[in-house]
Design an enzyme around this catalytic site. Sequence first.
Site, short mmCIF file in Angstrom:
data_model
loop_
_atom_site.label_atom_id
_atom_site.label_comp_id
_atom_site.label_asym_id
_atom_site.label_seq_id
_atom_site.Cartn_x
_atom_site.Cartn_y
_atom_site.Cartn_z
N THR A 23 -13.14 -34.11 23.48
CA THR A 23 -11.88 -34.83 23.26
C THR A 23 -11.08 -34.24 22.11
O THR A 23 -9.85 -34.23 22.13
CB THR A 23 -12.16 -36.33 22.99
OG1 THR A 23 -12.80 -36.89 24.13
CG2 THR A 23 -10.88 -37.10 22.72
N SER A 70 -18.08 -33.06 26.85
CA SER A 70 -19.46 -33.05 26.40
C SER A 70 -20.40 -33.85 27.29
O SER A 70 -21.62 -33.71 27.19
CB SER A 70 -19.57 -33.55 24.95
OG SER A 70 -19.50 -34.94 24.85
N ASP A 104 -19.51 -37.79 23.38
CA ASP A 104 -20.50 -38.45 24.23
C ASP A 104 -21.93 -37.95 24.02
O ASP A 104 -22.88 -38.73 24.06
CB ASP A 104 -20.13 -38.29 25.71
CG ASP A 104 -19.00 -39.20 26.13
OD1 ASP A 104 -18.63 -40.11 25.34
OD2 ASP A 104 -18.46 -39.04 27.24
#
Length: 323
Positions: A23, A70, A104
Amino acid sequence: MNPTQSADRLPLPKVLVLGTGGTIAGVSTAHPAQGGYRAGVLDIAQLVEAAPGIELLAELHAEQIASIDSKDMRPEVWSKLATRIAQWFARPDAVGCVVTHGSDTLEETAYFLQCVLAPGKPVVLTAAMRPATALSADGPRNLYDAVQVAASPDAAGRGVLCALHGRVHGACDVTKAHPMALDAFTSGERGPLGFVGPQGLQFTRNHPGEKPQTLSVPSAGNWPRVELVSSHAGADGGVVRALLQASRSGALQPGLGGLVVIGTGHGTVHEDLQAALDVAESAGVRVVYASRAGTPQGGAYDGLNAVKIRVRLMLELAAQAKG
């Protein structure tokens, strides 16, 4: 002292910044005030450029390792990270390393690096909860803070660290605890190791969690298969039996090497699931128990959550196979 005060008088510390996507490198697919975005679009050079003043903290060497969300993290990327970091730290003038990552699976990558890298020079992971093009993007601040930590002599010898939302976490403790909040990461009851921001870097806790014995990175194609299974109301062991059958038939490649069981309470397991696990153990599958309540497990896995135990078990099984 402000981290920029002596930048014009002293040689800047050399810090490697490795990008993996996530992100923090994401681009909005709608209005920047909305949530839609695509992860891993921008490269690491663009992220560094978007963090004003970061060049005053360190002499940065930026490289792209991967450009992924991820959730799609793979051992191949872990291997590339570990290899490149080890190469960088072999330089006597290298001070630290920063890894930009998706949120994540950041805790898994951080713990993997904790397991395979020798303690010493700091490795600092960072991430973002908003994409780079969002209003009030948090990535630039987090990256700035991560470089500040990696360049600091105070961070040396503390293992792999994570700099997120003004807090510095240890790899053994850190976990993502909220899907959306900017302050999404926690170190549980132990709390963060310290804080970083405009005031500089301050460590408030000296114990970063146990440093496990350093293990080798498995070579390509030699990563053992370790799966997560969960105990819950009605857990009948069907998933375990299916994995065993697929492993025996050769349909599962590599075959099943280990299971991490996410138990209830203090790691308790439904009796029907336990029966299947007993069969798996008798077939040579390594079974380790964790808890969805986060109860410390003791021994080598003390305080680790299930996903970190899985990382550790993969490395241990690979070491055993290697002899």
